[in-house]
Design a protein around this motif. Structure first.
Motif, PDB file in Angstrom:
ATOM      1  N   ARG A  88       0.789  -1.275  -0.236  1.00  0.00           N
ATOM      2  CA  ARG A  88       0.041  -0.030   0.037  1.00  0.00           C
ATOM      3  C   ARG A  88       0.823   1.325  -0.032  1.00  0.00           C
ATOM      4  NH1 ARG A  88      -5.188  -0.971   4.082  1.00  0.00           N
ATOM      5  NH2 ARG A  88      -5.709  -3.216   3.561  1.00  0.00           N
ATOM      6  N   GLU A 148      -8.253  -4.055  -2.864  1.00  0.00           N
ATOM      7  CA  GLU A 148      -7.797  -2.755  -2.725  1.00  0.00           C
ATOM      8  C   GLU A 148      -7.577  -2.211  -4.051  1.00  0.00           C
ATOM      9  OE1 GLU A 148      -7.491  -0.907  -0.350  1.00  0.00           O
ATOM     10  OE2 GLU A 148      -8.258  -2.499   1.243  1.00  0.00           O
ATOM     11  N   LYS A 170     -10.516  -0.952  -5.893  1.00  0.00           N
ATOM     12  CA  LYS A 170     -11.079   0.063  -5.370  1.00  0.00           C
ATOM     13  C   LYS A 170     -10.118   1.283  -5.815  1.00  0.00           C
ATOM     14  CE  LYS A 170     -11.357   2.484  -1.090  1.00  0.00           C
ATOM     15  NZ  LYS A 170     -10.990   2.672   0.592  1.00  0.00           N
TER      16      LYS A 170
END
Length: 344
Positions: free
Chosen positions: A140, A174, A177
């Protein structure tokens, strides 16, 4: 920003790592480069990033030739498999690195770092070092760093390969998204995992032996693969030799209702989950079974085709035939497509 590769080849001495790749990725589009190891997909991404220079061909971003530009001047965000975070810098400083290198004002750096950490859910980890993060958290941060410079192109090179199965599934969500939150960014996603490509890509480019084999919208490529290699690599399809008799198609002498012959296409493509066991189908003999939790996979030989085997996924609530049993394999027409036999 549109990414364009025009007949790009990369050679390392006598080794051809990429041969004659022409590909265009539009702004807001995600294209997955899918293929086995050594297929040229990572080399293509490195050429776009500027990490390797094409031996032949040109690379353009928004119409501008950037073939000879160094990576730092291309304005591209890159996330690699091992994330490449600076171990001596805290999370916030890792994210800020590109902005500071570009000499952005301090207030803008602070604002962008906060925005990016919030986007990837890492605000509370801003003061930690990479060694204090899990693999998924490091990924991330790597994505936040890549996006902090507001790139028009994002390159992702096997970003989930180092994660365990559960983290990979979580991070796939993720990334889906992320696509919605940066709708104008052109994304090139390199992977050898078909599930990642199908989940994320608008189009999939299948590569093999340093060349582009097939490219099409993901759903189309899966439903009607144009080649035997793509059919088997993308979804693990069964490929069965067929005989054409007029407009009819036969497998092992059995006519397949609803399937029409096509000149030049000698193989029937059908995926393991689409095959049913029933009556009035093609006789097969069970030679192996494998429990897979939600299903059992049968490996069968086809009666009349001694050198051909087929895989059938049977729902877990169905009775598994005994080894050596002969059963009838039903091939629904809506799940079948025809592809040319490979000639290499």
């Amino acid at each position: 920003m549109t990414v364009q590769l025009d007949d790009v080849s990369v050679h390392f001495g006598r080794t051809c790592a990429l041969e004659g790749l022409s590909l265009t990725v539009a702004a807001g589009e995600t294209v997955a480069l899918l293929g086995p190891s050594g297929s040229g997909k990572s080399t293509a991404l490195k050429a776009v990033a500027g990490f390797v220079r094409p031996s032949i061909g040109r690379i353009r971003l928004a119409g501008q030739d950037v073939t000879d530009l160094p990576p730092a001047k291309r304005g591209i965000g890159v996330v690699v498999q091992q994330y490449a975070l600076f171990p001596h810098l805290r999370v916030a400083d890792n994210v800020a690195f590109g902005l500071r290198a570009a000499r952005k004002p301090k207030a803008e750096v602070t604002r962008r770092v906060a925005e990016m950490l919030a986007m990837v859910g890492m605000t509370s980890y801003a003061k930690r070092f990479p060694r204090e993060l899990s693999g998924g958290q490091q990924q991330r941060v790597a994505i936040a760093r890549a996006l902090a410079i507001q790139p028009k192109v994002l390159l992702l090179d096997e970003p989930l390969a180092a994660l365990d199965a559960q983290l990979r599934a979580d991070m796939l969500g993720e990334l889906q998204k992320l696509r919605r939150e940066v709708p104008d960014v052109a994304i090139i996603y390199v992977t050898h995992d078909q599930s990642e490509a199908l989940a994320l890509a608008d189009r999939i480019a299948v590569m093999r032996d340093a060349r582009l084999v097939d490219i099409a919208p993901a759903a189309q490529l899966y439903a009607t693969p144009p080649s035997a290699f793509t059919a088997s690599f993308l979804g693990g399809a069964n490929l069965l030799p067929v005989e054409s008799v007029g407009e009819d198609v036969k497998v092992a002498g059995h006519v397949l209702p609803g399937v029409r012959s096509t000149p030049g296409k000698e193989l029937l493509c059908i995926r393991p989950h689409a095959i049913r066991l029933g009556s009035d189908g093609v006789p097969v003999r069970v030679i192996a079974t494998q429990w897979r939790g939600a299903s059992n996979q049968l490996t069968c030989t086809v009666e009349g085709l001694p050198d051909v085997s087929v895989r059938i996924d049977l729902p877990a609530d169905r009775q598994v035939p005994a080894l050596g049993a002969q059963v009838s394999m039903v091939l629904p027409a809506e799940a079948c497509s025809l592809v040319p036999a490979e000639r290499r």
